[in-house]
Design an enzyme around this catalytic site. Structure first.
Site, mmCIF file in Angstrom:
data_model
loop_
_atom_site.group_PDB
_atom_site.id
_atom_site.type_symbol
_atom_site.label_atom_id
_atom_site.label_comp_id
_atom_site.label_asym_id
_atom_site.label_seq_id
_atom_site.Cartn_x
_atom_site.Cartn_y
_atom_site.Cartn_z
ATOM 1 N N HIS A 186 7.749 34.998 27.949
ATOM 2 C CA HIS A 186 6.537 34.219 28.284
ATOM 3 C C HIS A 186 5.819 33.878 26.982
ATOM 4 O O HIS A 186 5.135 34.718 26.404
ATOM 5 C CB HIS A 186 5.612 35.031 29.200
ATOM 6 C CG HIS A 186 4.437 34.253 29.697
ATOM 7 N ND1 HIS A 186 4.041 34.255 31.013
ATOM 8 C CD2 HIS A 186 3.551 33.443 29.056
ATOM 9 C CE1 HIS A 186 2.976 33.490 31.163
ATOM 10 N NE2 HIS A 186 2.648 32.987 29.975
ATOM 11 N N HIS A 237 3.698 30.521 24.715
ATOM 12 C CA HIS A 237 3.172 29.155 24.616
ATOM 13 C C HIS A 237 3.402 28.678 23.189
ATOM 14 O O HIS A 237 2.695 29.104 22.266
ATOM 15 C CB HIS A 237 1.674 29.130 24.938
ATOM 16 C CG HIS A 237 1.385 29.576 26.340
ATOM 17 N ND1 HIS A 237 1.312 28.714 27.404
ATOM 18 C CD2 HIS A 237 1.219 30.830 26.847
ATOM 19 C CE1 HIS A 237 1.084 29.405 28.515
ATOM 20 N NE2 HIS A 237 1.028 30.696 28.207
ATOM 21 N N ARG A 246 3.262 25.493 22.361
ATOM 22 C CA ARG A 246 2.517 24.239 22.164
ATOM 23 C C ARG A 246 3.451 23.135 21.656
ATOM 24 O O ARG A 246 4.655 23.200 21.859
ATOM 25 C CB ARG A 246 1.317 24.420 21.214
ATOM 26 C CG ARG A 246 0.422 25.620 21.522
ATOM 27 C CD ARG A 246 -0.243 25.547 22.861
ATOM 28 N NE ARG A 246 -1.302 26.545 22.960
ATOM 29 C CZ ARG A 246 -1.699 27.094 24.096
ATOM 30 N NH1 ARG A 246 -1.122 26.764 25.249
ATOM 31 N NH2 ARG A 246 -2.672 27.969 24.097
ATOM 32 N N ASN A 260 2.801 24.303 30.011
ATOM 33 C CA ASN A 260 1.436 23.767 30.198
ATOM 34 C C ASN A 260 0.954 23.009 28.967
ATOM 35 O O ASN A 260 -0.080 23.315 28.385
ATOM 36 C CB ASN A 260 0.447 24.885 30.575
ATOM 37 C CG ASN A 260 0.312 25.955 29.509
ATOM 38 O OD1 ASN A 260 1.250 26.207 28.749
ATOM 39 N ND2 ASN A 260 -0.837 26.587 29.444
ATOM 40 N N LYS A 287 7.142 27.041 36.843
ATOM 41 C CA LYS A 287 5.914 27.827 36.730
ATOM 42 C C LYS A 287 4.882 27.333 37.732
ATOM 43 O O LYS A 287 4.568 26.143 37.770
ATOM 44 C CB LYS A 287 5.365 27.685 35.293
ATOM 45 C CG LYS A 287 4.071 28.450 35.027
ATOM 46 C CD LYS A 287 4.306 29.930 34.860
ATOM 47 C CE LYS A 287 3.010 30.723 34.721
ATOM 48 N NZ LYS A 287 2.497 30.754 33.348
ATOM 49 N N HIS A 319 1.593 32.390 37.871
ATOM 50 C CA HIS A 319 0.290 32.799 37.337
ATOM 51 C C HIS A 319 -0.509 33.242 38.556
ATOM 52 O O HIS A 319 -1.017 32.412 39.305
ATOM 53 C CB HIS A 319 -0.406 31.645 36.604
ATOM 54 C CG HIS A 319 -1.705 32.058 35.990
ATOM 55 N ND1 HIS A 319 -1.920 32.135 34.631
ATOM 56 C CD2 HIS A 319 -2.868 32.486 36.565
ATOM 57 C CE1 HIS A 319 -3.153 32.572 34.396
ATOM 58 N NE2 HIS A 319 -3.749 32.793 35.562
ATOM 59 N N HIS A 361 2.366 38.153 33.362
ATOM 60 C CA HIS A 361 1.251 38.849 32.689
ATOM 61 C C HIS A 361 0.373 39.633 33.658
ATOM 62 O O HIS A 361 -0.819 39.353 33.813
ATOM 63 C CB HIS A 361 0.406 37.897 31.843
ATOM 64 C CG HIS A 361 0.108 36.548 32.463
ATOM 65 N ND1 HIS A 361 -0.390 36.402 33.730
ATOM 66 C CD2 HIS A 361 0.237 35.294 31.969
ATOM 67 C CE1 HIS A 361 -0.569 35.120 33.983
ATOM 68 N NE2 HIS A 361 -0.178 34.430 32.932
ATOM 69 N N LEU A 399 -6.466 34.875 29.916
ATOM 70 C CA LEU A 399 -6.399 34.870 31.371
ATOM 71 C C LEU A 399 -4.999 35.267 31.822
ATOM 72 O O LEU A 399 -4.035 34.730 31.269
ATOM 73 C CB LEU A 399 -6.762 33.479 31.918
ATOM 74 C CG LEU A 399 -8.261 33.145 31.783
ATOM 75 C CD1 LEU A 399 -8.520 31.676 32.080
ATOM 76 C CD2 LEU A 399 -9.110 34.022 32.708
ATOM 77 N N ASP A 403 2.856 36.177 26.208
ATOM 78 C CA ASP A 403 1.811 35.199 26.521
ATOM 79 C C ASP A 403 1.076 34.779 25.246
ATOM 80 O O ASP A 403 -0.099 34.397 25.298
ATOM 81 C CB ASP A 403 0.818 35.738 27.563
ATOM 82 C CG ASP A 403 0.048 34.612 28.255
ATOM 83 O OD1 ASP A 403 0.460 33.448 28.135
ATOM 84 O OD2 ASP A 403 -0.972 34.909 28.895
ATOM 85 N N HIS A 447 -4.925 28.978 20.046
ATOM 86 C CA HIS A 447 -5.970 27.945 20.151
ATOM 87 C C HIS A 447 -6.643 27.931 18.787
ATOM 88 O O HIS A 447 -6.837 28.996 18.177
ATOM 89 C CB HIS A 447 -7.021 28.317 21.201
ATOM 90 C CG HIS A 447 -6.519 28.282 22.611
ATOM 91 N ND1 HIS A 447 -6.509 27.146 23.374
ATOM 92 C CD2 HIS A 447 -6.007 29.264 23.389
ATOM 93 C CE1 HIS A 447 -6.011 27.421 24.582
ATOM 94 N NE2 HIS A 447 -5.698 28.691 24.617
ATOM 95 N N ALA A 505 -9.087 30.317 26.533
ATOM 96 C CA ALA A 505 -8.426 31.589 26.854
ATOM 97 C C ALA A 505 -7.065 31.649 26.170
ATOM 98 O O ALA A 505 -6.267 30.721 26.288
ATOM 99 C CB ALA A 505 -8.245 31.710 28.357
#
Ligand code: DOR
Ligand code: ZN
Length: 343
Positions: free
Chosen positions: A13, A15, A17, A41, A98, A135, A173, A218, A246, A250, A262
């Site tokens: 899991h 991200h 980007r 996402n 997802k 999620h 998560h 989150l 996860d 950011h 988050a």
């Protein structure tokens, strides 16, 4: 113990980007993980096989080294996802879809408003062998943010699990004792990822000595009894729990803001912090299963052949990462000293 060598781990899991951030995030994950399950996402999200394929190519182009590093791709479910999109995704090598309840987290506005209406898709995923990644948080504003995961279990997840007995589901998560118990009580088709931040911290770490925006993620950090339940879950060595960081960068100014984003950017230190936690729990002997075996078994993938070695050598996580393009990221546990280092 002074050093530990384990089969190369996978991160189920993450991200990564897109765009300028890929050079940073891919390097951070490829330094130690064999495979990463890439969350869809983006803005706009990854909705179909073509988008997943192009995204995978951008990730592979960004890989700085010759390591055997393999991105595993996922689709973002919406109210309008079609059976044909699922078929095309499966044929193209996408491994999972997802489910984000709309509004539950970063870039989830275009996701799912009516979970019940997705049942024909779940039926098809079960048939063709696409995993469902969840999620698991309700989004109703009247539900307390600390209860959103447990309410989701009662309101949605129990019913999905009982209606689709052959659908492989990853409860992503997980953060609560309720989720640990639910996964343990469910059939073998249900497993869960556990992040490093939910093992390391509880909700005090969001507020102690002042507001800590870099610990905001989150699902939100929970009470210490829930943290302890997660720590107990990994220390038993049960095959239902596996590594999913996860890791979710950011930019600094978007975290340190009047409406902060988050996500914890943990990729540069996650494997080391997991090792430290397993050592604290006295179960380093269970670490390899959690990091390198349970997830691969659940996804039906071969185990990685290579190994990594961690050595007992304190080092300090940098307080900031400055990208060549000028942006700044604050890594998870910035400035803290941790005991294990990737050799
Ligand atoms: O904290 C989080 N950050 N949780 C998520 O579910 C999404 C992630 C992100 O994409 O930033
Ligand atoms: Zn995530």
């Amino acid at each position: 113990m002074k050093q530990i060598t384990i089969r190369k781990p996978d991160d189920f899991h993450v991200h990564l980007r897109d765009g300028y951030l890929l050079a940073e995030t891919v390097a951070a994950s490829a330094r130690c993980f064999g495979r990463v399950l890439v969350m869809p996402n983006l803005q706009p999200p990854i909705l179909n096989a073509v988008q997943a394929k192009l995204y995978k190519e951008r990730i592979q182009t960004a890989n700085p080294c010759n390591h055997n590093f393999k991105p595993l791709m996922t689709l973002y479910l919406t109210d309008s996802t079609t059976i044909q999109q699922l078929d095309e995704a499966k044929i193209s090598g996408v491994v999972a879809c997802k489910l984000y309840p709309a509004g539950a987290t970063t870039n989830s506005q275009e996701a799912v408003n009516h979970i019940g209406q997705l049942y024909p898709l779940f039926e098809h995923m079960q048939k063709i062998g696409l995993l469902l990644l969840v999620h698991g948080e309700v989004t109703e504003s009247q539900v307390d943010i600390f209860d959103r995961e447990s309410v989701f279990i009662e309101k949605y997840l129990q019913s999905i699990v009982s209606n689709f007995p052959k659908l492989k589901i990853v409860f992503e998560h997980i953060t609560t004792r309720d989720a640990v118990q639910f996964v343990l009580d469910s059939p073998e088709t249900i497993a869960a990822t556990i992040t490093v931040q939910h093992l390391q911290y509880n909700r005090n770490d969001l507020f102690m000595g002042g507001l800590k925006p870099h610990n905001y993620c989150l699902p939100i950090l929970k009470r210490s009894v829930h943290q302890q339940a997660l720590r107990d879950a990994v220390s038993t060595g049960t095959s239902k729990f596996f590594l999913g960081t996860d890791s979710a960068p950011h930019e600094k100014h978007r975290k340190e803001s009047s409406c902060g984003c988050a996500g914890c950017y943990s990729a540069w230190s996650a494997i080391e912090i997991y090792a430290q936690i397993f050592e604290e729990l006295g179960c380093l002997d269970k670490f390899e299963r959690f990091a390198s075996e349970n997830g691969a078994h659940f996804y039906g993938l071969p185990l990685n052949e290579e190994t990594i070695t961690l050595i007992k050598q304190p080092w300090q996580i940098p307080s900031m990462i400055s990208l060549a393009t000028g942006q700044e990221l604050v890594p998870f546990m910035a400035g803290e000293t941790i005991q294990w280092k990737l050799s």
